[in-house]
Design an enzyme around this catalytic site. Structure first.
Site, PDB file in Angstrom:
ATOM      1  N   ILE A  62       5.948   2.234   6.040  1.00 50.47           N
ATOM      2  CA  ILE A  62       6.454   0.872   5.913  1.00 50.47           C
ATOM      3  C   ILE A  62       6.444   0.411   4.453  1.00 50.47           C
ATOM      4  O   ILE A  62       7.458  -0.112   3.964  1.00 50.47           O
ATOM      5  CB  ILE A  62       5.675  -0.102   6.822  1.00 50.47           C
ATOM      6  CG1 ILE A  62       5.869   0.269   8.296  1.00 50.47           C
ATOM      7  CG2 ILE A  62       6.136  -1.546   6.594  1.00 50.47           C
ATOM      8  CD1 ILE A  62       5.080  -0.595   9.267  1.00 50.47           C
TER       9      ILE A  62
ATOM     10  N   LEU B 228      -3.111  -2.839  13.269  1.00 51.31           N
ATOM     11  CA  LEU B 228      -2.974  -1.985  14.444  1.00 51.31           C
ATOM     12  C   LEU B 228      -2.751  -2.777  15.722  1.00 51.31           C
ATOM     13  O   LEU B 228      -2.167  -2.268  16.673  1.00 51.31           O
ATOM     14  CB  LEU B 228      -4.234  -1.107  14.594  1.00 51.31           C
ATOM     15  CG  LEU B 228      -4.497  -0.160  13.427  1.00 51.31           C
ATOM     16  CD1 LEU B 228      -5.904   0.422  13.506  1.00 51.31           C
ATOM     17  CD2 LEU B 228      -3.459   0.955  13.410  1.00 51.31           C
TER      18      LEU B 228
ATOM     19  N   GLU C  99      -3.965  -3.151  -5.175  1.00 50.32           N
ATOM     20  CA  GLU C  99      -5.084  -2.215  -5.283  1.00 50.32           C
ATOM     21  C   GLU C  99      -4.591  -0.789  -5.452  1.00 50.32           C
ATOM     22  O   GLU C  99      -5.151  -0.008  -6.204  1.00 50.32           O
ATOM     23  CB  GLU C  99      -6.005  -2.329  -4.064  1.00 50.32           C
ATOM     24  CG  GLU C  99      -5.411  -1.959  -2.737  1.00 50.32           C
ATOM     25  CD  GLU C  99      -6.407  -2.141  -1.605  1.00 50.32           C
ATOM     26  OE1 GLU C  99      -6.490  -1.239  -0.762  1.00 50.32           O
ATOM     27  OE2 GLU C  99      -7.091  -3.177  -1.554  1.00 50.32           O
TER      28      GLU C  99
ATOM     29  N   GLY D 279       0.803  -1.215   0.000  1.00 48.40           N
ATOM     30  CA  GLY D 279       0.000   0.000   0.000  1.00 48.40           C
ATOM     31  C   GLY D 279       0.831   1.259   0.000  1.00 48.40           C
ATOM     32  O   GLY D 279       1.893   1.335  -0.613  1.00 48.40           O
TER      33      GLY D 279
ATOM     34  N   GLY E 225       2.415   4.511   2.550  1.00 51.98           N
ATOM     35  CA  GLY E 225       2.790   4.805   3.920  1.00 51.98           C
ATOM     36  C   GLY E 225       4.260   4.532   4.152  1.00 51.98           C
ATOM     37  O   GLY E 225       5.000   4.124   3.250  1.00 51.98           O
TER      38      GLY E 225
ATOM     39  N   GLY F 187      -8.883  -3.773   1.426  1.00 50.38           N
ATOM     40  CA  GLY F 187      -8.536  -4.980   0.686  1.00 50.38           C
ATOM     41  C   GLY F 187      -7.650  -5.948   1.435  1.00 50.38           C
ATOM     42  O   GLY F 187      -7.188  -6.934   0.850  1.00 50.38           O
TER      43      GLY F 187
END
Length: 421
Positions: free
Chosen positions: A210, A304, A229, A206, A208, A327
């Protein structure tokens, strides 16, 4: 081919109870939404269905009551507080299933979307978005807002000028989302993953800190494919270095496939008229059966909190909704079915206040996004806990071993009291 109206022309197609479908993030037609809000006093029971809104608006704050309300399928920094205040509805859903759910909830919907200018053949491109919106092509009415800033992209997100009820132009720029800065912790997590990613794998990750660190850590790999995605700036780096070329993919060979893009102007420029990038509907991209057909599929998603059983709570914090399913579960299930596939769930070992994110039990009200039977590998800055096929005792010990050292003793004591070790 001239615009058929200014943005207020959309009002000719909205009546009492009209259900509006809006793409996520930069797919939102901002001038068109402005026009709708400007005439909200004339509306009756109009609903807007959308994931991840990035533009703050009066109607999101409940300023028009039942005349115009928002139904979210993934909360953002904009909609999160308004959900907590009761002004925004939330439909929990796997991203792969959002189109089907939207279709079942709406009758004769009107899709409002930003688009690139029509090409010489009369085709618009939905640009940075395919998501759930592209599946409505040929199945719903469309009103488009054309901006020169929207890149023309390839894949399954084009529609012809004869397929829209109206379109307008605006000069609204796309929102630029700069890459997050990675920390030493992020880079440590990325290192554990990169050493487990074989050359010729197909990856999903994704946006971010990391994910950015992971992209950097993969720069010496060879012949990777991307089926994800979200397309971000990190993907551009890997393509330009020749690391990502898709030549070993089983599906859409040589193509980098996503369902939406979010990043900087550099990403938007890279996408424009680039035939190597394809945006496909999310019900294809995130379909676990499709994902599972790729060999060595690598899924990487953040969570989280993780309990001793391996349940990953990725959409709530202390029982309060923060986002939604997105997703994550789609790709975790897909990777599970892929020959040689691996599903990584990543998180810092502690919160910013020093509390352990590895916990004996999830907090009351926390929602499980990736269930214990699907989770594969959990990664913190202290290592990789391999959970697939492991017993409760083995899982508990593995997770405690990647918790922060300051919390391991207490976690072990609680595990003993629970009878897990």
């Amino acid at each position: 081919m001239h615009p058929s109206s200014d943005p207020s022309g959309v009002l000719d197609h909205i009546g009492p109870g009209t259900q509006l479908i809006v793409p996520l993030a930069n797919g939102e037609p901002t001038a068109t939404m402005d026009a709708i809000e400007a005439h909200a006093g004339d509306l009756t029971d109009v609903r807007v269905h959308q994931m991840h809104a990035i533009h703050d608006r009066p109607y999101l704050r409940g300023e028009f009551g039942d005349r115009l309300k928002h139904i979210s399928y993934f909360l953002s920094h904009v909609t999160r507080p308004q959900f907590a205040n009761g002004h925004v509805g939330l439909v929990p859903a796997h991203f792969s299933e959002v189109y089907g759910i939207m279709r079942s909830r709406t009758e004769d919907p009107l899709v409002l979307a930003a688009a690139s200018p029509p090409d010489q053949h009369g085709y618009f491109s939905l640009g940075v978005s395919a998501d759930y919106t592209s599946s409505f092509i040929g199945r719903a009415r469309f009103f488009l807002e054309v901006t020169d800033d929207m890149p023309r992209t390839f894949g399954r997100n084009q529609l012809h000028v004869t397929q829209v009820v109206g379109w307008c132009r605006s000069d609204r720029p796309l929102v630029s989302v700069p890459p997050a800065t990675s920390s030493d912790i992020d880079r440590a997590i990325a290192g554990y993953i990169a050493e487990r990613v074989p050359d010729e794998s197909t990856i999903q990750t994704g946006i971010g800190a990391i994910p950015n660190a992971i992209m950097s850590a993969l720069q010496d790999h060879r012949d990777l494919g991307v089926h994800t995605e979200l397309l971000s700036d990190g993907v551009v780096d890997l393509i330009e270095r020749g690391v990502v070329n898709g030549v070993r993919k089983e599906l859409n060979r040589t193509k980098t496939v996503g369902t939406f893009a979010l990043g900087t102007d550099r990403l938007h420029d890279f996408l424009a008229d680039n035939p190597a990038i394809e945006l496909w509907p999310v019900r294809y991209v995130n379909n676990p059966a499709i994902i599972g057909r790729e060999r060595n599929f690598i899924s990487i998603n953040a969570t989280l909190s993780v309990d001793f059983l391996g349940q990953c709570a990725s959409e709530t914090i202390d029982g309060r909704y923060y986002s939604s399913s997105g997703g994550q579960n789609d790709f975790a299930r897909g990777a599970m079915n892929s020959p040689g596939g691996q599903g990584f769930v990543v998180l810092h070992s502690t919160t910013s206040s020093g509390q352990s994110r590895i916990v004996p039990r999830l907090a009351p009200g926390d929602v499980v996004t990736t269930p214990k039977n699907t989770v594969d590998k959990v990664v913190t800055e202290y290592g990789v806990a391999e959970l697939r096929g492991r017993s409760v005792r083995e899982r508990t010990r593995a997770l405690i071993s990647v918790a922060h050292p300051d919390h391991r003793s207490e976690l072990s004591e609680q595990a003993h009291r629970m009878g897990y070790i």
